[in-house]
Design a protein around this motif. Sequence first.
Motif, short mmCIF file in Angstrom:
data_model
loop_
_atom_site.label_atom_id
_atom_site.label_comp_id
_atom_site.label_asym_id
_atom_site.label_seq_id
_atom_site.Cartn_x
_atom_site.Cartn_y
_atom_site.Cartn_z
N GLN A 145 0.84 -1.20 0.00
CA GLN A 145 0.00 0.00 0.00
C GLN A 145 0.87 1.25 0.00
OE1 GLN A 145 -2.26 -0.83 3.50
NE2 GLN A 145 -3.86 -1.96 2.42
N GLN A 146 1.95 1.23 0.77
CA GLN A 146 2.86 2.37 0.83
C GLN A 146 3.55 2.57 -0.51
OE1 GLN A 146 5.32 2.40 4.30
NE2 GLN A 146 6.81 3.81 3.42
N ASP A 147 3.93 1.49 -1.17
CA ASP A 147 4.55 1.59 -2.49
C ASP A 147 3.59 2.23 -3.50
OD1 ASP A 147 6.87 0.45 -1.57
OD2 ASP A 147 6.42 -1.56 -2.35
N ILE A 148 2.33 1.83 -3.43
CA ILE A 148 1.33 2.37 -4.35
C ILE A 148 1.16 3.86 -4.13
CG2 ILE A 148 -1.14 2.34 -4.90
CD1 ILE A 148 -1.03 -0.72 -4.25
N VAL A 149 1.06 4.28 -2.87
CA VAL A 149 0.91 5.70 -2.55
C VAL A 149 2.10 6.49 -3.10
CG1 VAL A 149 0.93 7.37 -0.65
CG2 VAL A 149 -0.57 5.37 -0.55
N GLU A 150 3.31 5.97 -2.90
CA GLU A 150 4.51 6.66 -3.37
C GLU A 150 4.51 6.80 -4.89
OE1 GLU A 150 9.35 6.56 -2.74
OE2 GLU A 150 8.13 4.85 -2.12
N GLU A 151 4.09 5.75 -5.59
CA GLU A 151 4.05 5.80 -7.05
C GLU A 151 3.05 6.86 -7.52
OE1 GLU A 151 5.84 4.41 -9.24
OE2 GLU A 151 6.79 2.66 -8.30
N ILE A 152 1.86 6.90 -6.90
CA ILE A 152 0.83 7.85 -7.32
C ILE A 152 1.25 9.28 -7.05
CG2 ILE A 152 -1.54 8.63 -6.85
CD1 ILE A 152 -2.19 5.64 -6.25
N VAL A 153 1.69 9.55 -5.82
CA VAL A 153 2.08 10.91 -5.46
C VAL A 153 3.27 11.35 -6.30
CG1 VAL A 153 2.92 12.40 -3.60
CG2 VAL A 153 1.18 10.69 -3.12
N GLY A 154 4.22 10.44 -6.54
CA GLY A 154 5.39 10.78 -7.33
C GLY A 154 5.06 11.19 -8.75
N ARG A 155 3.95 10.69 -9.29
CA ARG A 155 3.56 11.03 -10.65
C ARG A 155 2.70 12.29 -10.72
NH1 ARG A 155 5.31 6.14 -10.77
NH2 ARG A 155 6.01 5.19 -12.72
N LEU A 156 2.13 12.68 -9.61
CA LEU A 156 1.25 13.84 -9.62
C LEU A 156 1.91 15.11 -9.11
CD1 LEU A 156 -2.14 12.32 -8.45
CD2 LEU A 156 -1.29 12.66 -10.75
N VAL A 157 3.01 14.99 -8.42
CA VAL A 157 3.71 16.18 -7.91
C VAL A 157 5.18 16.08 -8.28
CG1 VAL A 157 2.12 16.47 -5.98
CG2 VAL A 157 4.17 15.15 -5.64
N VAL A 158 5.85 17.20 -8.24
CA VAL A 158 7.24 17.24 -8.68
C VAL A 158 8.14 16.50 -7.70
CG1 VAL A 158 9.19 18.77 -9.15
CG2 VAL A 158 6.88 19.39 -9.90
N ARG A 159 7.89 16.67 -6.40
CA ARG A 159 8.80 16.12 -5.39
C ARG A 159 8.01 15.50 -4.26
NH1 ARG A 159 11.23 18.22 -0.74
NH2 ARG A 159 13.31 17.40 -0.30
N VAL A 160 8.36 14.30 -3.90
CA VAL A 160 7.70 13.60 -2.81
C VAL A 160 8.58 13.68 -1.57
CG1 VAL A 160 6.81 11.40 -1.99
CG2 VAL A 160 6.57 12.01 -4.39
N ASN A 161 7.97 14.04 -0.46
CA ASN A 161 8.71 14.11 0.81
C ASN A 161 8.82 12.71 1.39
OD1 ASN A 161 9.67 14.49 3.39
ND2 ASN A 161 8.42 16.30 3.79
N ASN A 162 10.00 12.10 1.28
CA ASN A 162 10.16 10.74 1.76
C ASN A 162 9.95 10.62 3.27
OD1 ASN A 162 10.69 9.52 -0.72
ND2 ASN A 162 12.81 10.20 -0.69
N ALA A 163 10.27 11.70 3.99
CA ALA A 163 10.05 11.67 5.44
C ALA A 163 8.58 11.49 5.74
CB ALA A 163 10.57 12.96 6.08
N GLY A 164 7.73 12.10 4.91
CA GLY A 164 6.29 11.93 5.09
C GLY A 164 5.87 10.49 4.88
N LEU A 165 6.50 9.82 3.92
CA LEU A 165 6.19 8.41 3.71
C LEU A 165 6.59 7.57 4.89
CD1 LEU A 165 7.13 7.83 -0.02
CD2 LEU A 165 4.91 7.44 1.03
N GLN A 166 7.75 7.88 5.47
CA GLN A 166 8.19 7.11 6.63
C GLN A 166 7.26 7.30 7.81
OE1 GLN A 166 10.60 4.80 6.72
NE2 GLN A 166 10.67 5.17 4.51
N ARG A 167 6.80 8.54 7.99
CA ARG A 167 5.88 8.79 9.10
C ARG A 167 4.55 8.07 8.86
NH1 ARG A 167 3.89 14.84 10.44
NH2 ARG A 167 2.65 14.41 8.58
#
Length: 501
Positions: free
Chosen positions: A223-245
């Motif tokens: 589920q976390q991988d899916i969220v990262e893939e979606i957000v990464g394609r819709l915004v320029v930069r994904v905050n990895n710290a947010g994913l860890q939290r």
Amino acid sequence: MAVLATDQIFQFGGFTLDLGKGTLSRAGQPAFLRPKAYALLTHLARNIGRVVPKSELMDSVWPGVFVTEDSLTQSVREIRKVLGEELVRTVSKRGYMLVPETEAVPEPGAQPIVAVLRFRNDSGDPANDAIVDGFAEDIINGLARFGTVTVLARNSSFSFASHSPAEWPAIRSRIGADYLVEGSVRRQADRIVAAVNLVDAASATQIWGDRYQAEAAGLFAIQQDIVEEIVGRLVVRVNNAGLQRAARRPMTSLAAYELVLRGVALLRDPAQSDLQGAAALFEAAIARDPVYGLAHTYLALSYVLNSEFGPTSDAVLAKARDLADRGIALSPDQATAHRIQSLVRLSLRDHEAAEHHLRIALQLNPGDAECIEQMGHLLTMCGRPLEALAWLARAIRIDPLNPHWYQYDRSLALYMLGEYRPAAEALELATRPTPWIRTRLAACYAQLGNMDAASRQAALINAEGSDFSPVEYARSVVPFESRADAEHLANGVLLALGQPR
């Protein structure tokens, strides 16, 4: 509003009221009020955002002296001449409110708006529907943690199915989604296979898609991988710290996860006809996985909801509080755990703790519609209905097909502001008028002077044989922080019942 120097300096609408110096100024220039008007403004400032009853104002400004309401009206008029008409609000049949500079409520702005559609259950077994819905809802919650996308709430996005591509363009016009997440889940024993696609709603074209497999405890990782893939394609930069939290503690039992999801489905049922069954499912989940935090959290919620807005014993509420504490201890980074603890603390009339936990929930998941909506309700209970309406409007914008309780909470905020007609209209949307809904409707109609409609609603409160007490509900069950707010609702109820106030 800003309050400085231990409640001695108040700032509102560009004005500064300094009680230590006894001055009112704007941009460094003095503004003058006569003593009684100044005393009245002082009391309103100390209660900014709260509707202050006329009797309270008169007791504060003219203690021990008999004066008519004309004296109060003249002082309010003088304040308005200095501050402007918009800063002091009249609340019909109640009193006055100094309008606060409301807290900024997060808005979507130019962010992409995403709807996660209801996933297909490819297992061939309807018993797996809860797992499939839970998987998609966890993706919603994961996406909502990011301030860089706006994700529509479950109630709206689950109104549409993933297996109907022909409907995708219509979804954009219906709920305003720019992008759709659609997919399917197949469960085979403790093994999950998921296919997920990201779709441009305007063109109905696929932007990204992938297929995932996991065993039991690995479910949250995909589920976390899916969220990262979606957000990464819709915004320029994904905050990895947010994913860890956002990472969740892995469960030890897929069966426990399924039991929780089945219990949550019963809690979401508008009829809420089997809350005891929901509690039993959560208890079974805890037996399977004693350290599964959300099982404890939802069990606490089932105890709070079990009385359906009737009196709940202190012993039951204390048990709910302990369960919610346990849920937070086991899942401290879950917004749901803090949101439900906030609701429990509100039921216990601990308003400060309720707001503390709800703000933690919003920090953990700022885009969660249920947290945003609940903040609106909490602010109404704390005597801040104008601020409440801003939060409720935000929740409705990200959940346009919102569940019934959004409108019920909105109606109560409107009632507290003396907006009785729109309050009644919001309650009239109820598809299952319960005794407490009829009680609120009767109060609205009575305050409007429509005694025929008020009497009809009052007569139906216990038409199905319940022993619901509308006056006790208004005075003791709704967790207002201020006794004056409770009496405002009770006065409408008593008027509808034809009883002395």
